[in-house]
Design a protein around this motif. Structure first.
Motif, PDB file in Angstrom:
ATOM      1  N   LYS A 184     -38.425 -32.318   5.771  1.00  0.00           N
ATOM      2  CA  LYS A 184     -37.577 -33.093   4.845  1.00  0.00           C
ATOM      3  C   LYS A 184     -37.920 -34.573   4.967  1.00  0.00           C
ATOM      4  O   LYS A 184     -38.041 -35.094   6.072  1.00  0.00           O
ATOM      5  N   SER A 185     -38.087 -35.257   3.814  1.00  0.00           N
ATOM      6  CA  SER A 185     -38.519 -36.656   3.892  1.00  0.00           C
ATOM      7  C   SER A 185     -37.385 -37.517   4.459  1.00  0.00           C
ATOM      8  O   SER A 185     -36.216 -37.313   4.152  1.00  0.00           O
ATOM      9  N   THR A 186     -37.748 -38.470   5.303  1.00  0.00           N
ATOM     10  CA  THR A 186     -36.744 -39.345   5.910  1.00  0.00           C
ATOM     11  C   THR A 186     -36.805 -40.695   5.199  1.00  0.00           C
ATOM     12  O   THR A 186     -37.790 -41.023   4.551  1.00  0.00           O
ATOM     13  N   ARG A 187     -35.741 -41.461   5.339  1.00  0.00           N
ATOM     14  CA  ARG A 187     -35.709 -42.782   4.691  1.00  0.00           C
ATOM     15  C   ARG A 187     -36.737 -43.693   5.331  1.00  0.00           C
ATOM     16  O   ARG A 187     -36.916 -43.687   6.544  1.00  0.00           O
ATOM     17  N   GLU A 188     -37.417 -44.473   4.486  1.00  0.00           N
ATOM     18  CA  GLU A 188     -38.323 -45.467   5.060  1.00  0.00           C
ATOM     19  C   GLU A 188     -38.461 -46.671   4.133  1.00  0.00           C
ATOM     20  O   GLU A 188     -38.274 -46.571   2.910  1.00  0.00           O
ATOM     21  N   GLY A 189     -38.748 -47.830   4.684  1.00  0.00           N
ATOM     22  CA  GLY A 189     -39.087 -49.027   3.937  1.00  0.00           C
ATOM     23  C   GLY A 189     -37.922 -49.680   3.198  1.00  0.00           C
ATOM     24  O   GLY A 189     -36.751 -49.434   3.501  1.00  0.00           O
ATOM     25  N   TYR A 190     -38.287 -50.503   2.222  1.00  0.00           N
ATOM     26  CA  TYR A 190     -37.326 -51.385   1.555  1.00  0.00           C
ATOM     27  C   TYR A 190     -37.306 -51.155   0.052  1.00  0.00           C
ATOM     28  O   TYR A 190     -38.343 -50.945  -0.560  1.00  0.00           O
ATOM     29  N   LYS A 218     -32.336 -43.190  -4.452  1.00  0.00           N
ATOM     30  CA  LYS A 218     -33.298 -42.353  -5.188  1.00  0.00           C
ATOM     31  C   LYS A 218     -34.713 -42.490  -4.614  1.00  0.00           C
ATOM     32  O   LYS A 218     -35.478 -41.523  -4.576  1.00  0.00           O
ATOM     33  N   ASN A 219     -35.048 -43.683  -4.148  1.00  0.00           N
ATOM     34  CA  ASN A 219     -36.393 -43.922  -3.598  1.00  0.00           C
ATOM     35  C   ASN A 219     -36.478 -43.678  -2.093  1.00  0.00           C
ATOM     36  O   ASN A 219     -37.480 -44.012  -1.467  1.00  0.00           O
ATOM     37  N   SER A 220     -35.402 -43.111  -1.521  1.00  0.00           N
ATOM     38  CA  SER A 220     -35.347 -42.825  -0.071  1.00  0.00           C
ATOM     39  C   SER A 220     -35.671 -44.042   0.776  1.00  0.00           C
ATOM     40  O   SER A 220     -36.338 -43.935   1.811  1.00  0.00           O
ATOM     41  N   ALA A 221     -35.229 -45.221   0.325  1.00  0.00           N
ATOM     42  CA  ALA A 221     -35.472 -46.446   1.113  1.00  0.00           C
ATOM     43  C   ALA A 221     -34.499 -46.482   2.284  1.00  0.00           C
ATOM     44  O   ALA A 221     -33.375 -45.974   2.194  1.00  0.00           O
ATOM     45  N   LEU A 222     -34.937 -47.091   3.389  1.00  0.00           N
ATOM     46  CA  LEU A 222     -34.036 -47.254   4.529  1.00  0.00           C
ATOM     47  C   LEU A 222     -33.152 -48.487   4.317  1.00  0.00           C
ATOM     48  O   LEU A 222     -31.977 -48.483   4.655  1.00  0.00           O
ATOM     49  N   TYR A 223     -33.741 -49.545   3.711  1.00  0.00           N
ATOM     50  CA  TYR A 223     -32.982 -50.796   3.479  1.00  0.00           C
ATOM     51  C   TYR A 223     -32.927 -51.135   2.001  1.00  0.00           C
ATOM     52  O   TYR A 223     -33.928 -50.976   1.291  1.00  0.00           O
ATOM     53  N   LEU A 224     -31.785 -51.653   1.571  1.00  0.00           N
ATOM     54  CA  LEU A 224     -31.716 -52.320   0.268  1.00  0.00           C
ATOM     55  C   LEU A 224     -31.690 -53.825   0.529  1.00  0.00           C
ATOM     56  O   LEU A 224     -30.891 -54.303   1.350  1.00  0.00           O
ATOM     57  N   LEU A 225     -32.559 -54.573  -0.140  1.00  0.00           N
ATOM     58  CA  LEU A 225     -32.498 -56.041  -0.118  1.00  0.00           C
ATOM     59  C   LEU A 225     -32.044 -56.456  -1.508  1.00  0.00           C
ATOM     60  O   LEU A 225     -32.699 -56.123  -2.495  1.00  0.00           O
TER      61      LEU A 225
END
Ligand code: HAM
Length: 393
Positions: A309-315, A359-366
């Motif tokens: 299962k894909s995990t959250r990553e990036g911004y 929706k984009n499985s980002a770990l952080y929202l800036l």
């Protein structure tokens, strides 16, 4: 021919990356050879009597009038590279893995594509049958890693001493029966009689039940190697079935021949095949060098592979204004030196920004809203821990 994208391309990458890791554990390194080779290479290796060369090659004359074709398999090109780099003369042992597209003009049907991908390995310079057991163990490890149920079929195709004698006996047996065998079998009696054993026609198979068996006609060395191979698989806890009709569709094999089949993708479909090819380097004008390898057909496995299962990553970078987006454009470039950063180009309110990040499985929202813009700040939320903070631009 089929495109690999989205879910399938993720599975493909996941499969290849893990095969590479496993092959490296066995001392293999990466080799890349061209997808286009001279047609003569495959005629001399895969063999003129094989279906692959006979009916299935994407063959054409290039602008210089050279007879070339898209590679139907990987082994021949790698042997060519081995000889061209003079590793045969140097007598060095080499172990290579490869992956990429192969082309066969086959009748399209379930599990058969005209452009498909293989992951394979080729080992040069090892006479010892322990190497055969080791490449089989690598394949078993790959299928176990992905939780794919397989059956291993095993045969010995003898050597230049025992195979011709066996063929003579088989030919005599087949000629008696030729009136009752199918047209394909009759063609094969003339070109390569052992391929008759491989006929998919049930009525032919019934007639072949009492045909002489290669495993009962091996010379002393081949017999000893075949028994030793079985012993090594036994001690490694790798189960197998001896299949004396397993002759493989390519002509370059001797001694060990094997296929991994699975019922999960249609009746007894072959998902990988390989074996020993001690004469191939010589056939291709090199100095005699032992060889053994296998190739897996990747598309046939894709339905059986589950990616983690894909995990959250990036911004995810979002703003409520054009000015904010311009600032985030600069920020995204800086972040991309280290991590994934996806910039939204149209202004969004915070609620929609959070949805996009999810929706984009980002770990952080800036996020830069009107207040943040005025204060030269960025609002940051960790979507896993839900922590929020206001940071300097
Ligand atoms: P092969 O048995 O011709 O062996 O192909 C290996 C695998 O490629 C098959 O088991 C199958 O999974 C897949 N495959 C073959 N044709 C198709 C197709 N039309 N569509 C989808 N998948 C296909 C070789 O190619 C040898 N070079 C293996 C080898 C390496 N022997 C020694 N070293």
């Amino acid at each position: 021919m089929k495109d690999l994208l989205d879910e399938d391309s993720l599975k493909y990458k996941y499969f290849i990356e893990n095969c590479e890791k496993i092959a490296k554990n066995y001392g293999y390194s990466y080799i890349e050879t061209p997808s286009l080779e001279e047609t003569a290479l495959f005629k001399r290796s895969v063999g003129e009597s094989s279906d692959i060369v006979n009916k299935e090659m994407y063959q054409f004359l290039d602008k210089g009038g050279n007879d070339v074709c898209l590679r139907p398999e990987g082994t021949a090109g790698i042997v060519r590279a081995f000889v061209q780099n003079k590793f045969d003369k140097a007598g060095v042992a080499k172990r290579y893995f490869y992956h990429g597209p192969m082309f066969r003009y086959e009748r399209p049907q379930k599990g058969r594509l005209r452009c498909f991908h293989q992951f394979g390995v080729e080992s040069f310079g090892q006479k010892n049958v322990t190497e055969d057991a080791t490449v089989i163990a690598m394949l078993a490890q790959i299928f176990a890693y992905f939780g794919i149920d397989t059956t291993l079929k095993l045969n010995s195709l003898g050597c230049s001493e025992c195979m011709p004698k066996y063929k003579e006996g088989l030919l005599e047996y087949l000629q008696e029966l030729s009136h009752a065998l199918c047209e394909d079998c009759n063609n094969r009696i003339a070109t390569n009689p052992i391929r008759v054993l491989d006929c998919k026609n049930q009525s032919c198979q019934n007639l072949l039940k009492d045909a002489p068996k290669i495993t009962q006609n091996l010379c002393a060395e081949c017999d000893e190697d075949f028994k030793r191979l079985q012993k090594l698989l036994d001690v490694a806890n790798i189960s197998y079935e001896i299949d004396t009709n397993l002759v493989r569709g390519l002509d370059y094999y001797n001694k060990s021949a094997f296929e991994f089949v699975s019922d999960k993708i249609g009746a007894q479909s072959s998902i990988a095949g390989g074996g020993r090819y001690d004469k191939l380097v010589e056939y291709l004008d090199g100095k005699a060098t032992y060889g053994v390898g296998f190739a897996i057909g990747v598309e046939r496995l894709l339905d059986l592979i589950e990616t983690p299962k894909s995990t959250r990553e990036g911004y995810m970078l979002v703003s409520s204004s054009k000015e904010g987006i311009q600032k985030l454009f600069v920020k995204a470039q800086a972040l991309r030196l280290e991590s994934q950063a996806i910039l939204e180009y149209s202004p969004k309110n915070l609620k929609n920004a959070l949805k996009l990040a999810d929706k984009n499985s980002a770990l952080y929202l800036l996020y830069i809203g009107d207040d943040e813009l005025a204060q030269d700040k960025i609002w940051m939320k960790n979507l896993s821990t839900k922590d929020e903070s206001l940071i300097d631009f």
